[in-house]
Write a protein that holds these residues in place. Structure first.
Motif, PDB file in Angstrom:
ATOM      1  N   GLN A 199     -29.112  -0.925  -4.386  1.00  0.00           N
ATOM      2  CA  GLN A 199     -28.341   0.227  -4.844  1.00  0.00           C
ATOM      3  C   GLN A 199     -27.320   0.629  -3.777  1.00  0.00           C
ATOM      4  O   GLN A 199     -27.536   0.438  -2.574  1.00  0.00           O
ATOM      5  CB  GLN A 199     -29.260   1.394  -5.171  1.00  0.00           C
ATOM      6  N   ASP A 240     -21.387   2.294  -5.059  1.00  0.00           N
ATOM      7  CA  ASP A 240     -20.717   1.698  -6.221  1.00  0.00           C
ATOM      8  C   ASP A 240     -21.639   1.637  -7.433  1.00  0.00           C
ATOM      9  O   ASP A 240     -21.207   1.934  -8.555  1.00  0.00           O
ATOM     10  CB  ASP A 240     -20.226   0.286  -5.875  1.00  0.00           C
ATOM     11  N   THR A 241     -22.906   1.248  -7.236  1.00  0.00           N
ATOM     12  CA  THR A 241     -23.822   1.170  -8.380  1.00  0.00           C
ATOM     13  C   THR A 241     -24.119   2.566  -8.922  1.00  0.00           C
ATOM     14  O   THR A 241     -24.292   2.741 -10.129  1.00  0.00           O
ATOM     15  CB  THR A 241     -25.139   0.473  -8.005  1.00  0.00           C
ATOM     16  N   LYS A 265     -22.021   5.164  -8.804  1.00  0.00           N
ATOM     17  CA  LYS A 265     -20.805   5.606  -9.503  1.00  0.00           C
ATOM     18  C   LYS A 265     -20.696   4.987 -10.886  1.00  0.00           C
ATOM     19  O   LYS A 265     -20.164   5.615 -11.820  1.00  0.00           O
ATOM     20  CB  LYS A 265     -19.580   5.254  -8.670  1.00  0.00           C
ATOM     21  N   ALA A 266     -21.226   3.760 -11.027  1.00  0.00           N
ATOM     22  CA  ALA A 266     -21.126   3.043 -12.302  1.00  0.00           C
ATOM     23  C   ALA A 266     -22.118   3.548 -13.348  1.00  0.00           C
ATOM     24  O   ALA A 266     -22.013   3.194 -14.526  1.00  0.00           O
ATOM     25  CB  ALA A 266     -21.335   1.549 -12.064  1.00  0.00           C
ATOM     26  N   ARG A 267     -23.080   4.376 -12.968  1.00  0.00           N
ATOM     27  CA  ARG A 267     -24.057   4.895 -13.924  1.00  0.00           C
ATOM     28  C   ARG A 267     -23.387   5.878 -14.889  1.00  0.00           C
ATOM     29  O   ARG A 267     -22.475   6.617 -14.503  1.00  0.00           O
ATOM     30  CB  ARG A 267     -25.213   5.592 -13.185  1.00  0.00           C
ATOM     31  N   SER A 268     -23.877   5.898 -16.076  1.00  0.00           N
ATOM     32  CA  SER A 268     -23.284   6.736 -17.115  1.00  0.00           C
ATOM     33  C   SER A 268     -23.319   8.215 -16.741  1.00  0.00           C
ATOM     34  O   SER A 268     -24.397   8.786 -16.509  1.00  0.00           O
ATOM     35  CB  SER A 268     -24.035   6.528 -18.435  1.00  0.00           C
ATOM     36  N   TRP A 302     -22.337   9.664 -13.998  1.00  0.00           N
ATOM     37  CA  TRP A 302     -22.491   9.982 -12.584  1.00  0.00           C
ATOM     38  C   TRP A 302     -21.166  10.095 -11.836  1.00  0.00           C
ATOM     39  O   TRP A 302     -21.113  10.683 -10.765  1.00  0.00           O
ATOM     40  CB  TRP A 302     -23.378   8.940 -11.896  1.00  0.00           C
ATOM     41  N   ALA A 303     -20.099   9.559 -12.374  1.00  0.00           N
ATOM     42  CA  ALA A 303     -18.815   9.574 -11.657  1.00  0.00           C
ATOM     43  C   ALA A 303     -18.325  10.990 -11.398  1.00  0.00           C
ATOM     44  O   ALA A 303     -17.569  11.242 -10.451  1.00  0.00           O
ATOM     45  CB  ALA A 303     -17.765   8.785 -12.445  1.00  0.00           C
TER      46      ALA A 303
END
Length: 311
Positions: A258, A261-262, A264-267, A269-270
């Motif tokens: 983790q 970047d991983t 930030k890519a979560r639904s 979470w950005a």
């Protein structure tokens, strides 16, 4: 280090928590001189365990205990450690397991002291029946537990003075790290991640107490308000996004790859403050899951990260 699934890791922590009520720069972890302390005296007693002479064949089945033993100068007396003990690098790693201990395999190492973190499958009774001295050092609930375990190991290994020195250095360094924390009108919030399955740790756990020293507020507390999860609840994405933590601390970097970047890519979470402000902090999985001398390193990582946010 063998890969552990987040669920297994969290479950292991929870078991330790329920059992006890809670589971830099190389500073406090540097190994002192290996000589026996002049203050050492045998027979030495800790609890119900008495050793008539200094142990010279110690088997450690706890990564934290391994770190403690080397930190207090007893490393030369350690002849075997479990398959998860990876610090220091020269610790004599073996095939022995602390998660599934085998009494016969342990006794086969001819130890004069075995150090364990868990009494899995009543291993303490099994080893005692084989006339093998055992010291149980459960997951710490507080820093005082850590200091007590260092003291006990110092007593039993013939290094009481060195153990006292380690605890003193730890206390001094922790004091320095927390002495000048910025005064904030509102506490910074955080989410501590044990694994991508979103298990976390509340303020009632050992790891939670370290964050508390840094003056942070834990978003996981509400998810285990009744303590039924032993301080290690599994959060949902919705809960975390809604809580909008100022920081995300990842303790699943090595085990589960983790990263910022991983995350930030979560639904969803950005938009979290921690992601938007580049405040997703990668921790060392091992340091963040142990309660030995390197907790100073962990606290330093937390303090350094949060210090970048203006008060």
């Amino acid at each position: 280090m063998s890969r552990r699934t987040p669920r297994l890791f969290a479950a292991t922590l929870a078991v330790a928590a329920l059992a006890l009520g809670a589971c830099a720069e190389k500073t406090s972890d540097d190994t002192p001189a290996a000589g026996s302390s002049s203050a050492a005296a045998f027979p030495a007693t800790v609890g119900n365990l008495t050793l008539d002479k200094r142990p010279e064949k110690i088997v450690s089945l706890s990564p934290t205990a391994t770190e403690m033993l080397f930190a207090i100068g007893a490393g030369s007396q350690v002849t075997a450690v479990d398959d998860q003990s990876n610090h220091p690098a020269d610790a004599p790693k073996s095939e022995l397991s602390g998660f599934q201990p085998n009494a016969e395999a342990i006794a086969g190492k001819n130890p004069d002291l075995v150090v364990l973190a868990n009494d899995t499958n009543k291993i303490v009774a099994q080893l005692t029946a084989l006339k093998v001295p055992v010291l149980l050092t459960p997951a710490a609930a507080t820093l005082d537990d850590t200091y007590r375990q260092l003291t006990d190991l110092g007593t039993l290994t013939g290094h009481p003075t060195e153990a006292a020195d380690v605890t003193t250095r730890m206390k001094d360094e922790i004091g320095k790290l927390t002495k000048d924390l910025p005064q904030r009108s509102t506490k910074l919030t955080y989410y501590h991640e044990l694994g991508p399955e979103l298990y976390s740790a509340t303020s009632k756990t050992f790891i939670g107490s370290i964050y508390a020293l840094a003056g942070l507020q834990n978003i996981a507390d509400a998810s285990d308000a009744d303590g039924k999860n032993g301080g290690y609840p599994q959060l949902s994405q919705e809960v975390i996004v809604k809580a909008n933590p100022d920081f995300v601390f990842l303790a699943d970097v090595k085990c589960c790859q983790q990263s910022a970047d991983t995350v930030k890519a979560r639904s969803g979470w950005a938009g979290i403050t921690a992601v938007k402000n580049n405040q997703v902090v990668a921790l060392d999985d091992d340091v963040a899951s142990r309660w030995g001398p390197r907790v100073v390193d962990l606290l330093r990582s937390i303090v350094d990260a949060t210090a970048k946010v203006p008060a």
